[in-house]
Design a protein around this motif. Structure first.
Motif, mmCIF file in Angstrom:
data_model
loop_
_atom_site.group_PDB
_atom_site.id
_atom_site.type_symbol
_atom_site.label_atom_id
_atom_site.label_comp_id
_atom_site.label_asym_id
_atom_site.label_seq_id
_atom_site.Cartn_x
_atom_site.Cartn_y
_atom_site.Cartn_z
ATOM 1 N N LYS A 251 -10.727 -3.509 -6.064
ATOM 2 C CA LYS A 251 -11.258 -2.359 -5.334
ATOM 3 C C LYS A 251 -10.170 -1.898 -4.373
ATOM 4 C CE LYS A 251 -15.903 -2.553 -6.304
ATOM 5 N NZ LYS A 251 -16.079 -1.793 -7.553
ATOM 6 N N TYR A 252 -10.207 -0.631 -4.071
ATOM 7 C CA TYR A 252 -9.189 -0.091 -3.175
ATOM 8 C C TYR A 252 -9.819 0.541 -1.943
ATOM 9 C CZ TYR A 252 -6.211 -1.252 -6.990
ATOM 10 O OH TYR A 252 -5.572 -1.963 -7.958
ATOM 11 N N GLN B 59 2.867 -2.227 -10.075
ATOM 12 C CA GLN B 59 1.772 -1.577 -9.364
ATOM 13 C C GLN B 59 0.963 -0.648 -10.264
ATOM 14 O OE1 GLN B 59 3.879 -0.040 -5.913
ATOM 15 N NE2 GLN B 59 2.353 -1.062 -4.664
ATOM 16 N N GLY C 27 0.808 -1.208 0.000
ATOM 17 C CA GLY C 27 0.000 0.000 0.000
ATOM 18 C C GLY C 27 0.833 1.245 0.000
ATOM 19 N N TYR D 251 -9.532 3.084 1.093
ATOM 20 C CA TYR D 251 -8.872 4.314 1.516
ATOM 21 C C TYR D 251 -9.115 4.464 3.018
ATOM 22 C CZ TYR D 251 -8.172 5.734 -3.343
ATOM 23 O OH TYR D 251 -7.750 5.799 -4.655
ATOM 24 N N SER E 146 -10.277 2.635 -8.141
ATOM 25 C CA SER E 146 -8.874 2.680 -8.564
ATOM 26 C C SER E 146 -8.008 3.255 -7.462
ATOM 27 C CB SER E 146 -8.729 3.500 -9.844
ATOM 28 O OG SER E 146 -9.140 4.815 -9.600
ATOM 29 N N ARG E 147 -6.741 3.034 -7.650
ATOM 30 C CA ARG E 147 -5.757 3.503 -6.691
ATOM 31 C C ARG E 147 -5.259 4.873 -7.137
ATOM 32 N NH1 ARG E 147 -1.636 0.360 -4.080
ATOM 33 N NH2 ARG E 147 -1.961 -1.423 -5.425
ATOM 34 N N ARG F 196 -5.084 -2.332 -1.514
ATOM 35 C CA ARG F 196 -5.963 -3.192 -2.281
ATOM 36 C C ARG F 196 -6.961 -3.799 -1.302
ATOM 37 N NH1 ARG F 196 -4.578 -6.561 -7.014
ATOM 38 N NH2 ARG F 196 -6.416 -7.859 -7.151
ATOM 39 N N SER F 197 -8.211 -3.712 -1.616
ATOM 40 C CA SER F 197 -9.206 -4.224 -0.689
ATOM 41 C C SER F 197 -9.294 -5.743 -0.763
ATOM 42 C CB SER F 197 -10.574 -3.617 -1.002
ATOM 43 O OG SER F 197 -11.515 -4.149 -0.106
ATOM 44 N N ILE G 178 -3.795 3.819 1.271
ATOM 45 C CA ILE G 178 -4.550 3.163 0.207
ATOM 46 C C ILE G 178 -4.028 1.743 0.035
ATOM 47 C CG2 ILE G 178 -5.305 3.275 -2.200
ATOM 48 C CD1 ILE G 178 -4.525 6.270 -2.165
ATOM 49 N N GLU H 48 -3.264 -1.857 -13.314
ATOM 50 C CA GLU H 48 -4.413 -2.010 -12.442
ATOM 51 C C GLU H 48 -5.247 -3.207 -12.862
ATOM 52 O OE1 GLU H 48 -5.974 0.457 -10.064
ATOM 53 O OE2 GLU H 48 -3.939 1.220 -9.828
#
Ligand code: ATP
Ligand code: MG
Ligand code: MG
Length: 304
Positions: free
Chosen positions: A98-99, A90, A20, A101, A71-72, A40-41, A38, A93
């Motif tokens: 999903k990202y 990285q 992250g 925050y 997006s990131r 990656r979910s 941030i 994408e």
């Protein structure tokens, strides 16, 4: 459309880990700075934020809120900051990703890792470093005691994950490895790959490395190593590795045990091989408090 860029002005990149990125961002409405991490979910990320959201303590980085985006954020390239560049892997994408925050309290850019580095360039192994070290150790232990009392294990205590707040207080951050104390089925292999034996100086407890079952005492072990590092200037390269490995098996340098007799005693307890022999955080709090008071009294006597 991004809630992040809609509501915040990104002012810098605070750090970049393998999983992250953390930005300094100013809330346009509140005109106040925050840290936004941030990631990656996934299940692990949701665990991090789920835990952090339930914790409220002066020695733990404060959580405000979180949200999901498709997006990131990639817009900010911090000038002269290596943390601002992105590796090609990285930049690609995954469209289905999903990202998450995570909005947190903005701490100072100086982590405990930098504090140690700075201290080591100053020649004097003085009483001031000793006093500051116990004060820092006390605050970390206080945060750890709270984490444990809430039924969690941090599992990734190390100087770069410990920050200083604008209130000057020590703050435990990075709950990316947090777990429930009674959790058995865990992603231990992933954990090992990530932090395990990367680099020469792991803070992981022996039972954590060998993949045995482990409990909250892994945090006490890591803390023992941190307290040692706060006080003792480690050499670099090969020698560092030797001293570090010795310390991990309770063999602290002789000069250390002579200069810092009391700390030596406390740290050795924290580094005991058997987790059950290591003190609980609450016990350590009392022990360190007593020790800090003794030091203060000595200091007063010396200045009279
Ligand atoms: P790693 O992969 O090394 O474990 P990470 O991706 O899990 O890192 P964090 O440890 O949470 O992420 O943050 C990375 C770095 O960003 C920290 O070491 C610290 O320097 C900085 N940082 C994180 N949170 C904050 C904050 N709230 N305020 C200021 N700086 C922060
Ligand atoms: Mg980290
Ligand atoms: Mg992490």
């Amino acid at each position: 459309l991004s809630r992040f860029t809609d509501e915040f002005d990104v002012t810098g990149c605070l750090g970049k880990g393998a999983y992250g990125c953390v930005y300094a961002a100013r809330d346009k409405l509140l005109k106040q700075g925050f840290a936004v991490k941030i990631v990656r979910s996934n299940e692990k990320a949701l665990r991090e934020v789920g835990t952090l959201s339930k914790l409220l303590h002066c020695n733990i980085v404060r959580y405000y809120t979180c949200w999901m985006e498709d997006s990131r954020y990639q817009g900010h390239i911090a000038a002269g900051n290596s943390a601002g560049s992105f590796s090609s892997s990285q930049s690609i994408e995954d469209p289905s990703a999903k990202y998450l925050y995570i909005q947190m309290e903005l701490c100072k850019t100086k982590t405990l890792k930098k504090w140690i580095k700075e201290k080591n360039t100053q020649s004097l192994q003085d009483s001031k470093r000793r006093q500051e070290s116990v004060a820092i150790a006390q605050q970390i232990v206080c945060g750890v005691e709270y984490i444990h009392s809430m039924g969690h294990i941090h599992r990734d205590l190390k100087p770069e994950n410990i920050l200083f707040g604008v209130d000057e207080k020590v703050k435990i951050g990075d709950f990316g490895m947090v777990t429930k104390d009674d959790d058995d089925d865990d992603d231990d292999t992933a954990l090992m790959e990530r932090t395990g034996l990367r680099g020469t100086s792991t803070y992981m407890a022996p039972e954590q490395i060998t993949g045995k079952t482990y409990d909250r005492k892994v945090d006490i072990f890591a803390l023992g190593l941190i307290y040692f590092e706060l006080l003792w200037k480690l050499s670099t390269g090969h020698e560092r590795g030797v001293v570090w490995n010795d310390a991990r098996s309770q063999k602290l340098p002789e000069e250390f045990s002579l200069t810092f007799a009391k700390e030596n005693e406390i740290i050795k307890l924290m580094l005991r091989e058997k987790p059950e022999d290591r003190p609980e955080a609450i016990k350590l709090m009392a022990e360190l408090e007593k020790w800090a008071q003794t030091q203060n009294m000595d200091q007063e006597r010396a200045t009279v």
